[in-house]
Design a protein around this motif. Structure first.
Motif, mmCIF file in Angstrom:
data_model
loop_
_atom_site.group_PDB
_atom_site.id
_atom_site.type_symbol
_atom_site.label_atom_id
_atom_site.label_comp_id
_atom_site.label_asym_id
_atom_site.label_seq_id
_atom_site.Cartn_x
_atom_site.Cartn_y
_atom_site.Cartn_z
ATOM 1 N N THR A 178 0.813 -1.221 0.000
ATOM 2 C CA THR A 178 0.000 0.000 0.000
ATOM 3 C C THR A 178 0.844 1.268 0.000
ATOM 4 O OG1 THR A 178 -0.136 0.165 2.411
ATOM 5 C CG2 THR A 178 -1.763 -1.229 1.307
ATOM 6 N N GLY A 179 2.062 1.199 0.525
ATOM 7 C CA GLY A 179 2.916 2.382 0.614
ATOM 8 C C GLY A 179 2.517 3.333 1.725
ATOM 9 N N GLU A 180 1.587 2.921 2.590
ATOM 10 C CA GLU A 180 1.148 3.799 3.677
ATOM 11 C C GLU A 180 2.243 3.929 4.735
ATOM 12 O OE1 GLU A 180 -2.419 4.127 7.026
ATOM 13 O OE2 GLU A 180 -1.837 2.182 6.176
ATOM 14 N N PRO A 181 2.617 5.157 5.116
ATOM 15 C CA PRO A 181 3.583 5.331 6.200
ATOM 16 C C PRO A 181 2.898 5.186 7.552
ATOM 17 C CG PRO A 181 2.968 7.474 5.338
ATOM 18 C CD PRO A 181 2.232 6.449 4.503
ATOM 19 N N VAL A 182 3.536 4.458 8.457
ATOM 20 C CA VAL A 182 2.965 4.240 9.783
ATOM 21 C C VAL A 182 4.056 4.403 10.835
ATOM 22 C CG1 VAL A 182 1.097 2.703 9.050
ATOM 23 C CG2 VAL A 182 3.366 1.746 9.542
ATOM 24 N N ALA A 183 3.642 4.695 12.049
ATOM 25 C CA ALA A 183 4.558 4.761 13.189
ATOM 26 C C ALA A 183 4.603 3.393 13.852
ATOM 27 C CB ALA A 183 4.093 5.815 14.179
ATOM 28 N N VAL A 184 5.815 2.964 14.169
ATOM 29 C CA VAL A 184 6.028 1.626 14.731
ATOM 30 C C VAL A 184 6.895 1.754 15.986
ATOM 31 C CG1 VAL A 184 6.967 -0.688 14.317
ATOM 32 C CG2 VAL A 184 5.891 0.584 12.439
ATOM 33 N N VAL A 185 6.556 1.019 17.020
ATOM 34 C CA VAL A 185 7.373 0.954 18.232
ATOM 35 C C VAL A 185 8.234 -0.303 18.178
ATOM 36 C CG1 VAL A 185 7.355 0.695 20.739
ATOM 37 C CG2 VAL A 185 5.735 2.222 19.646
ATOM 38 N N VAL A 186 9.531 -0.150 18.481
ATOM 39 C CA VAL A 186 10.468 -1.270 18.413
ATOM 40 C C VAL A 186 11.294 -1.312 19.696
ATOM 41 C CG1 VAL A 186 12.334 -2.360 17.120
ATOM 42 C CG2 VAL A 186 10.638 -0.967 15.910
ATOM 43 N N ASP A 187 11.424 -2.507 20.240
ATOM 44 C CA ASP A 187 12.345 -2.734 21.356
ATOM 45 C C ASP A 187 13.738 -2.955 20.762
ATOM 46 O OD1 ASP A 187 13.868 -3.623 23.454
ATOM 47 O OD2 ASP A 187 12.437 -5.133 24.141
ATOM 48 N N PRO A 188 14.715 -2.076 21.019
ATOM 49 C CA PRO A 188 16.032 -2.237 20.396
ATOM 50 C C PRO A 188 16.804 -3.456 20.884
ATOM 51 C CG PRO A 188 16.068 -0.440 21.992
ATOM 52 C CD PRO A 188 14.643 -0.864 21.840
ATOM 53 N N ALA A 189 16.296 -4.119 21.935
ATOM 54 C CA ALA A 189 16.959 -5.329 22.410
ATOM 55 C C ALA A 189 16.555 -6.567 21.611
ATOM 56 C CB ALA A 189 16.634 -5.552 23.890
ATOM 57 N N LEU A 190 15.582 -6.422 20.711
ATOM 58 C CA LEU A 190 15.136 -7.567 19.925
ATOM 59 C C LEU A 190 16.227 -8.054 18.970
ATOM 60 C CD1 LEU A 190 11.518 -6.494 18.878
ATOM 61 C CD2 LEU A 190 12.132 -8.361 20.439
ATOM 62 N N ALA A 191 16.198 -9.359 18.700
ATOM 63 C CA ALA A 191 17.090 -9.913 17.688
ATOM 64 C C ALA A 191 16.779 -9.275 16.344
ATOM 65 C CB ALA A 191 16.915 -11.424 17.611
ATOM 66 N N GLY A 192 17.817 -8.923 15.605
ATOM 67 C CA GLY A 192 17.636 -8.297 14.313
ATOM 68 C C GLY A 192 17.790 -6.789 14.335
ATOM 69 N N VAL A 193 17.859 -6.185 15.540
ATOM 70 C CA VAL A 193 18.085 -4.746 15.664
ATOM 71 C C VAL A 193 19.555 -4.504 15.979
ATOM 72 C CG1 VAL A 193 17.457 -2.606 16.837
ATOM 73 C CG2 VAL A 193 15.738 -4.407 16.519
ATOM 74 N N ALA A 194 20.216 -3.705 15.171
ATOM 75 C CA ALA A 194 21.621 -3.358 15.393
ATOM 76 C C ALA A 194 21.752 -1.844 15.415
ATOM 77 C CB ALA A 194 22.510 -3.951 14.296
ATOM 78 N N VAL A 195 22.205 -1.315 16.530
ATOM 79 C CA VAL A 195 22.365 0.128 16.699
ATOM 80 C C VAL A 195 23.835 0.484 16.564
ATOM 81 C CG1 VAL A 195 22.113 2.048 18.317
ATOM 82 C CG2 VAL A 195 20.331 0.309 18.165
ATOM 83 N N ASP A 196 24.111 1.545 15.827
ATOM 84 C CA ASP A 196 25.488 1.938 15.526
ATOM 85 C C ASP A 196 25.669 3.424 15.821
ATOM 86 O OD1 ASP A 196 28.032 2.297 14.543
ATOM 87 O OD2 ASP A 196 27.645 1.413 12.578
ATOM 88 N N GLY A 197 26.696 3.750 16.604
ATOM 89 C CA GLY A 197 26.986 5.147 16.906
ATOM 90 C C GLY A 197 27.863 5.777 15.848
ATOM 91 N N ASP A 198 27.398 5.774 14.616
ATOM 92 C CA ASP A 198 28.205 6.219 13.489
ATOM 93 C C ASP A 198 27.949 7.676 13.100
ATOM 94 O OD1 ASP A 198 25.642 5.870 12.586
ATOM 95 O OD2 ASP A 198 26.154 4.637 10.860
ATOM 96 N N ALA A 199 27.193 8.424 13.917
ATOM 97 C CA ALA A 199 26.846 9.795 13.535
ATOM 98 C C ALA A 199 28.067 10.708 13.541
ATOM 99 C CB ALA A 199 25.774 10.340 14.476
#
Length: 409
Positions: A178-199
């Motif tokens: 559909t291409g509809e934009p939605v807001a999603v809540v994510v637990d960053p501790a979940l498997a598959g989430v990788a956070v990088d301090g590359d800013a």
């Protein structure tokens, strides 16, 4: 930390059954004074702000916008804006981090169904969550795809604040098909989430910005909060308030930086030294050029402050109207916030740059840390340039055009 030449707006008691604005502003000032004592050292170290988040959590400021009956502080946006501004006067990066937390956590409640929003807020308050991420449009977009278990989230995006220390992320994703934009809540501790301090920004180093990659991250039905579509048949005037609410945070953050640098520069000019480095003298506080510069910057910052107060009252009034808000009401609020954002941007950039001239060559000392104000303000204004906001104001003034629904970075 001295009192800023351009003070925060008037304290207005909240209608919610919480401690009230006076309490939260006192807590913010105490927290700001604590942050100011080691602001230079922390900025230069540039470590992820886990300790700073702990200070915010212990003060209770993270729960300010959560209703009191859900375990929170029972505050409103009038209080949240004043708190962010006060914190930013001591540390612009932590002010941005806190502003991001307020906006993303509040957006989750605002967009979600009533029962779901209440559950999220109750748990957020009980566990002291710090929120990060962002709902602004980015390309390529995160993809939300349906599978046999529900949905999965894929993609990689960068965020200006909060991602490195967040207990929950609020992100924008696009539904496959559909291409509809939605807001999603994510637990960053979940498997598959990788956070990088590359800013690696030259300013706002402690805002915990970075990128997050999502690799087939499972998303439950209750984690999809609501639509971010900008079509008028989908986007109600009430939902569209997300944009001015968030953008006014940007204005308050910039005003806090302007007030903070002027307060520290004034202390330096009055006493002849910085209170943490008494061996570094300055010139006479009666220098006519110094007095003129302070006068100009005080007028500039106070003018921006008055405009921000007017915009704050308009935002609060729009939120109070709820479903009775019209598209024209929303346009007027959005334009007023755009004006406040532009005025605050000028005040922050001029104050943080010209304060260095007032102090003179001594301001080049890394030990004094005056440069952090300029670096923080300049970095934030690069994240959120005001050119588009000024065009919105001009187009509304000349043609009556309604500003587009654009969420803050």
């Amino acid at each position: 930390m001295g009192t800023a030449p351009a003070p925060s707006g008037p304290v207005v008691e909240s209608d919610q059954p919480g401690p009230g604005s006076g309490h939260w502003l006192r807590v913010a000032r105490e927290t700001a004074e604590d942050l100011a004592t080691d602001a230079v050292a922390r900025d230069q170290a540039g470590k992820p702000p886990f300790d700073e988040v702990s200070r915010l959590r212990e003060s209770g400021l993270l729960t300010l916008l959560v209703p009191a009956d859900l375990g929170g502080g029972g505050g409103d946006w009038t209080e949240a804006y004043a708190v962010v501004r006060e914190i930013a006067s001591a540390d612009g990066a932590i002010g941005q981090l806190l502003g991001c937390h307020y906006f993303t956590s509040w957006s989750a409640r605002f967009l979600a169904r009533s029962a779901l929003g209440a559950r999220l807020e109750r748990r957020s308050a009980a566990e002291g969550w710090c929120w990060g991420g962002g709902l602004a449009r980015q390309e390529p977009a995160l993809g939300l795809t349906r599978d046999t278990r529900g949905h999965v989230l894929n993609g990689r995006q960068s965020y200006a604040a909060g991602v490195l220390v967040a207990d929950r992320l609020a992100v924008r994703a696009v539904r496959a098909g559909t291409g509809e934009p939605v807001a999603v809540v994510v637990d960053p501790a979940l498997a598959g989430v990788a956070v990088d301090g590359d800013a690696d920004p030259f300013g706002q180093r402690l805002a915990a910005g970075g990128s997050a990659e999502f690799d087939a991250v499972p998303v439950a039905a209750d984690d999809v909060l609501g639509s971010l579509a900008a079509d008028e048949d989908v986007l109600s005037p009430r939902t569209a308030l997300l944009s001015p609410v968030g953008r006014l945070l940007s204005a308050q953050l910039r005003l806090g930086m302007a007030e903070g640098v002027l307060a520290e520069a004034r202390e330096y000019s009055r006493t002849g030294h910085a209170h943490w480095h008494p061996d570094w003298p300055v010139g006479s506080p009666q220098d006519p050029q110094v007095l003129t510069a302070y006068g100009e910057l005080t007028v500039l910052t106070r003018s921006a402050s008055a405009l921000a107060d007017e915009a704050r009252q308009a935002v609060q009034g729009g939120l109070a109207r709820g479903e009775d808000l019209t598209y024209e009401d929303h346009a007027e609020i959005s334009v007023l916030v755009a004006m406040a954002e532009a005025a605050a941007s000028r005040a922050a950039q001029e104050s943080t740059a010209r304060a260095l001239d007032i102090i003179g060559a001594r301001s080049a000392s890394a030990r004094l840390g005056f440069d952090r104000f300029w670096r923080n303000a300049r970095t934030h204004t690069l994240y959120e340039p005001v050119g588009h906001r000024l065009r919105d104001v001009g187009d509304y003034f000349l043609n009556g055009a309604h500003p587009a629904f654009v969420l803050p970075v």
